[in-house]
Design a protein around this motif. Sequence first.
Motif, short mmCIF file in Angstrom:
data_model
loop_
_atom_site.label_atom_id
_atom_site.label_comp_id
_atom_site.label_asym_id
_atom_site.label_seq_id
_atom_site.Cartn_x
_atom_site.Cartn_y
_atom_site.Cartn_z
N GLY A 4 0.85 -1.24 -0.13
CA GLY A 4 -0.04 -0.01 -0.12
C GLY A 4 0.84 1.18 -0.02
O GLY A 4 0.37 2.39 -0.60
N VAL A 5 1.86 1.20 0.74
CA VAL A 5 2.75 2.46 0.66
C VAL A 5 3.30 2.76 -0.76
O VAL A 5 3.41 3.82 -1.29
CB VAL A 5 4.05 2.32 1.50
CG1 VAL A 5 4.98 3.28 1.59
CG2 VAL A 5 3.55 2.35 3.36
N ARG A 7 1.97 1.90 -3.61
CA ARG A 7 0.97 2.44 -4.37
C ARG A 7 0.64 4.01 -3.99
O ARG A 7 0.23 4.68 -4.98
CB ARG A 7 -0.30 1.48 -4.20
CG ARG A 7 0.34 0.24 -5.04
CD ARG A 7 -0.98 -0.88 -4.74
NE ARG A 7 -0.72 -1.97 -5.83
CZ ARG A 7 0.34 -2.79 -5.87
NH1 ARG A 7 1.56 -2.60 -4.85
NH2 ARG A 7 0.33 -3.71 -6.59
N ARG A 8 0.46 4.27 -2.87
CA ARG A 8 0.07 5.60 -2.59
C ARG A 8 1.17 6.68 -3.07
O ARG A 8 0.91 7.69 -3.48
CB ARG A 8 -0.01 5.59 -1.05
CG ARG A 8 -1.31 4.98 -0.63
CD ARG A 8 -1.33 4.75 1.13
NE ARG A 8 -1.34 5.97 1.60
CZ ARG A 8 -1.19 6.20 2.92
NH1 ARG A 8 -1.10 5.33 3.85
NH2 ARG A 8 -1.42 7.40 3.36
N ASP A 11 0.66 7.13 -6.58
CA ASP A 11 -0.35 7.74 -6.88
C ASP A 11 -0.02 9.53 -6.59
O ASP A 11 -1.15 10.13 -6.73
CB ASP A 11 -1.56 7.42 -6.16
CG ASP A 11 -2.08 5.80 -6.64
OD1 ASP A 11 -1.50 5.65 -7.85
OD2 ASP A 11 -2.76 5.61 -6.02
N GLU A 13 0.70 10.69 -3.76
CA GLU A 13 0.60 11.13 -2.30
C GLU A 13 1.72 11.40 -1.31
O GLU A 13 2.80 10.79 -1.80
CB GLU A 13 -0.36 10.00 -1.47
CG GLU A 13 -1.06 10.37 -0.22
CD GLU A 13 -1.78 9.28 0.43
OE1 GLU A 13 -1.88 9.18 1.66
OE2 GLU A 13 -2.17 8.25 -0.32
N ILE A 15 3.00 10.89 2.19
CA ILE A 15 2.54 10.22 3.39
C ILE A 15 3.26 10.63 4.61
O ILE A 15 4.32 10.91 4.55
CB ILE A 15 2.91 8.67 3.10
CG1 ILE A 15 2.19 8.30 2.10
CG2 ILE A 15 2.88 7.93 4.43
CD1 ILE A 15 2.66 6.71 1.63
N SER A 37 -1.85 6.07 9.65
CA SER A 37 -2.12 4.85 8.53
C SER A 37 -0.90 4.14 8.11
O SER A 37 -0.89 3.12 7.71
CB SER A 37 -2.78 5.59 7.24
OG SER A 37 -2.09 6.36 6.64
N ASP A 66 -0.54 0.26 7.32
CA ASP A 66 0.75 -0.22 6.53
C ASP A 66 1.93 -0.14 7.32
O ASP A 66 2.14 1.09 7.96
CB ASP A 66 0.58 0.57 5.24
CG ASP A 66 -0.16 0.22 4.08
OD1 ASP A 66 -0.56 -0.88 3.79
OD2 ASP A 66 -0.84 1.36 3.63
N ARG A 227 8.06 13.22 0.29
CA ARG A 227 7.12 12.44 0.06
C ARG A 227 6.66 11.37 0.94
O ARG A 227 5.46 10.93 1.23
CB ARG A 227 7.29 11.63 -1.46
CG ARG A 227 7.19 12.66 -2.64
CD ARG A 227 6.05 13.24 -2.90
NE ARG A 227 4.98 12.12 -3.12
CZ ARG A 227 4.94 11.35 -4.12
NH1 ARG A 227 5.93 11.77 -5.20
NH2 ARG A 227 4.00 10.55 -4.25
#
Length: 260
Positions: A4-5, A7-8, A11, A13, A15, A37, A66, A227
């Motif tokens: 998930g990290v 992919r975020r 995209d 993001e 984090i 998260s 995650d 990021r």
Amino acid sequence: MRNGVKRRLRDGETIIAAWLETGSPEVAEILVRTGWSVLVIDCEHGAAGLEEGLGLIRAVEASGGDAMVRVPDPSEATLKRALDRGARSLIVPMVNSVAQARDIASFVRYPPMGRRGYAASIVRASGYGAWPLYGAEANEEVFLAVQIEHRDAVEAAEEIMAVEGIDMVFIGPNDLAGSMGHFEQLDAPDVVAAMSRVEEAASQADMLVGGIEGARDCGALGRDGYRLIVCSNDVSLLAAASRDAVARCKAALDREKAAS
């Protein structure tokens, strides 16, 4: 079981994350359930050793978060074990040379990209075989961040970023400052210049940058292109809440005494 990290970040993001230092699964659950998260399980400076730390992945994921793992060392055995036990996003400390970076990148991916040892069908990472394509897809699911936290690493930063398989450089300002003779002086001009050099090189190389709050807060780091920003840790959060609670209780007692 997907990353998930990664992919975020892909995209677009930015984090925010918190360190997990106490090694407590209960604290991990509390942090995730109160909005963090992403947790970075710290097996370098935290209370949990590697095996205990890898066990904490379960608490993070079961709570809906995650997990990232900062491993204690860059050895092949450590990285292989971390991946087999289910870590998908790794932060590797003190990566100071391009040769070291190449070794680390090869340790975390299966051939032909790397030299990770094979046990895909029996490890937690594949769901103990429930993910039959794990061996074919694992290289894509790994996220590797290497820490730039020494003056030697700054000199080699451009070469390190060019190593295939490195997804992020994670700047460690405290150790970097110490290596430059400015222990706990994150705003020393040459420390600031060194971090700026790495940030600029990362921008030119289209490389992701991560780091921690220090001389700059989360907003400033986000503005400067970071990021992944590790903003706090469980020890500091607990200590701050404890101090506030003690002060509140004492103030309430003092008010009652003054009124009586």
